[in-house]
Design a protein around this motif. Structure first.
Motif, PDB file in Angstrom:
ATOM      1  N   TRP A 170       0.466  -1.267   0.325  1.00 18.27           N
ATOM      2  CA  TRP A 170       0.250  -0.382  -0.134  1.00 18.27           C
ATOM      3  C   TRP A 170       0.965   1.452  -0.142  1.00 18.27           C
ATOM      4  CZ3 TRP A 170      -4.553   0.299  -0.840  1.00 18.27           C
ATOM      5  CH2 TRP A 170      -5.730  -0.914  -0.884  1.00 18.27           C
ATOM      6  N   PHE A 171       0.405   2.316  -0.863  1.00 17.34           N
ATOM      7  CA  PHE A 171       0.938   3.516  -0.896  1.00 17.34           C
ATOM      8  C   PHE A 171      -0.095   4.948  -1.295  1.00 17.34           C
ATOM      9  CE2 PHE A 171       1.934   2.274  -5.202  1.00 17.34           C
ATOM     10  CZ  PHE A 171       1.376   3.250  -6.130  1.00 17.34           C
ATOM     11  N   THR A 172       0.110   5.775  -0.661  1.00 19.30           N
ATOM     12  CA  THR A 172      -0.480   6.564  -1.061  1.00 19.30           C
ATOM     13  C   THR A 172      -0.204   7.749  -2.162  1.00 19.30           C
ATOM     14  OG1 THR A 172      -0.620   7.320   1.457  1.00 19.30           O
ATOM     15  CG2 THR A 172      -1.250   8.944  -0.622  1.00 19.30           C
ATOM     16  N   GLN A 173      -1.354   7.378  -3.566  1.00 21.89           N
ATOM     17  CA  GLN A 173      -0.731   7.911  -4.516  1.00 21.89           C
ATOM     18  C   GLN A 173      -1.045   9.542  -4.586  1.00 21.89           C
ATOM     19  OE1 GLN A 173       0.041   7.428  -7.613  1.00 21.89           O
ATOM     20  NE2 GLN A 173      -1.545   8.876  -8.787  1.00 21.89           N
ATOM     21  N   LYS A 203      -5.884   8.645  -1.641  1.00 27.63           N
ATOM     22  CA  LYS A 203      -5.952   7.741  -2.612  1.00 27.63           C
ATOM     23  C   LYS A 203      -4.912   7.495  -2.265  1.00 27.63           C
ATOM     24  CE  LYS A 203      -8.991   9.071  -6.302  1.00 27.63           C
ATOM     25  NZ  LYS A 203      -9.558   9.814  -7.738  1.00 27.63           N
ATOM     26  N   ASP A 204      -5.118   5.772  -1.607  1.00 32.41           N
ATOM     27  CA  ASP A 204      -3.862   5.197  -1.323  1.00 32.41           C
ATOM     28  C   ASP A 204      -4.449   3.593  -2.960  1.00 32.41           C
ATOM     29  OD1 ASP A 204      -3.304   5.971   1.577  1.00 32.41           O
ATOM     30  OD2 ASP A 204      -4.783   5.355   1.234  1.00 32.41           O
ATOM     31  N   ARG A 254      -8.338   2.856  -2.762  1.00 30.09           N
ATOM     32  CA  ARG A 254      -9.271   3.504  -1.525  1.00 30.09           C
ATOM     33  C   ARG A 254      -9.310   5.060  -1.564  1.00 30.09           C
ATOM     34  NH1 ARG A 254      -6.633   0.393   3.391  1.00 30.09           N
ATOM     35  NH2 ARG A 254      -5.141   2.081   2.875  1.00 30.09           N
ATOM     36  N   ASP A 255     -10.092   5.272  -1.648  1.00 27.93           N
ATOM     37  CA  ASP A 255     -10.634   6.266  -1.355  1.00 27.93           C
ATOM     38  C   ASP A 255     -11.220   6.948  -0.397  1.00 27.93           C
ATOM     39  OD1 ASP A 255     -10.961   8.901  -2.460  1.00 27.93           O
ATOM     40  OD2 ASP A 255     -12.357   9.524  -4.229  1.00 27.93           O
ATOM     41  N   THR A 256     -10.569   7.934  -0.087  1.00 25.80           N
ATOM     42  CA  THR A 256     -11.338   8.582   1.500  1.00 25.80           C
ATOM     43  C   THR A 256     -11.230  10.325   1.519  1.00 25.80           C
ATOM     44  OG1 THR A 256      -9.337   6.759   2.591  1.00 25.80           O
ATOM     45  CG2 THR A 256     -10.703   8.893   4.347  1.00 25.80           C
ATOM     46  N   ARG A 257     -12.842  10.480   1.645  1.00 28.24           N
ATOM     47  CA  ARG A 257     -13.173  12.030   1.367  1.00 28.24           C
ATOM     48  C   ARG A 257     -13.392  11.604   3.051  1.00 28.24           C
ATOM     49  NH1 ARG A 257     -13.780  13.736  -3.470  1.00 28.24           N
ATOM     50  NH2 ARG A 257     -12.722  12.273  -5.144  1.00 28.24           N
ATOM     51  N   GLY A 258     -13.761  12.556   3.836  1.00 26.79           N
ATOM     52  CA  GLY A 258     -13.588  12.713   5.141  1.00 26.79           C
ATOM     53  C   GLY A 258     -13.992  11.221   5.885  1.00 26.79           C
TER      54      GLY A 258
END
Length: 300
Positions: A125-128, A136-137, A155-159
């Protein structure tokens, strides 16, 4: 060139899209990367023969069914879009198999190492990207049921909201129809963008928009004198250049400079886009072709 009385639906199947220098989609970027990496042949003999474009099916719904039905994707050719490609190099490290993946089409600013045993130097895993509104990871790993495929997890994290997406990359053989299938498919894709990124792959400026018959707008973003600017604009505002407000022209010129384009080039592109988007018959044909491709890929 299409005949004067030829519809888009008639012209599209026989059109062979060119790969233009400096105007690359994922297909052109992959081909350009392969060309540039050939200079490494003297230091790493065999690397030229080891490089290949590989295909990617995005938004996989049933991972096990897809990966185990056939050794490769041939059983799914009608029911997949093959809408993305990337560069792959097969490697062995102390006898352990793996691949290097370079995905400039998705602006991944590193070469990802994917080891079959998921041990060092496996990237994991890495942060894109990490923007104020979204992080986005990415993670790439061989499929355990079929090592002809590499799983690409996003993996898209929004809040507090987290969305996940899964794609499959077929790495066993080179993808030979990147231009005639993937490049051509993307010509009628219903989301368009023109973007600039820094060496880390982070967005710095550009425009993007969904292709729609009505309510045709685009988003333009750039770094202005008062910080980051993000504006939603109507295409119809650019139909007549002499009627565009000076303030809007100034914004376009700032974005143009940060896109590293020639003076006035972005304004000219927006004028052409506004003219195209106002052609209702053409827009309907384009969206109908895209819809047909989506339905075919879903097996409808």
């Amino acid at each position: 060139m299409a005949a004067p009385d030829e519809t888009l639906a008639e012209f599209f199947p026989k059109y062979n899209p060119p790969i233009r220098a400096h105007k690359h989609t994922c297909v052109g970027l992959g081909m350009e990367t392969m060309k540039r990496l050939r200079v490494l042949e003297n230091d790493f003999p065999g690397i030229t023969k080891s490089m290949m474009l590989v295909s990617c099916d995005e938004n996989i719904q049933d991972l096990v069914d897809y990966a185990t039905a056939f050794p490769g994707p041939q059983g799914f050719l009608i029911e997949t879009e093959k809408d993305h490609v990337m560069l792959c190099i097969h490697v062995k490290i102390s006898g352990r198999p793996g691949v290097f993946l370079s995905d400039l089409g998705y602006h991944v600013s590193r070469v990802v190492t994917v080891m079959a045993d998921r041990c060092y130097p496996h990237t994991g895993w890495f942060t894109q990207s990490d923007e104020p509104h979204s992080r986005k990871d990415y993670n790439y790993q061989f499929n355990l049921q079929n090592n002809n495929y590499v799983e690409w997890h996003e993996r898209d994290t929004r809040g507090a909201s987290v969305k996940e997406r899964l794609s499959l990359i077929y790495v066993a053989k080179p993808y030979l129809t990147a231009v005639s299938v993937t490049e051509k498919r993307n010509l009628v894709w219903d989301l368009r963008s023109l973007l600039a990124r820094n060496p880390k792959g982070h967005l710095t400026a550009g425009i993007y928009f969904p292709v729609k018959e009505k309510d045709q707008q685009f988003t333009m973003f750039f770094n202005g004198t008062n910080g980051k600017q993000r504006k939603k604009l109507k295409f119809e505002s650019f139909l007549e250049l002499q009627k565009i407000p000076d303030e809007l022209v100034d914004d376009v010129e700032q974005c143009n400079e940060q896109l590293r384009m020639r003076d006035g080039e972005l304004l000219s592109i927006l004028k052409k886009l506004a003219t195209i988007m106002s052609d209702e018959e053409y827009m309907k044909e384009l969206l109908d072709i895209n819809s047909t491709i989506v339905k075919l890929s879903a097996g409808e």
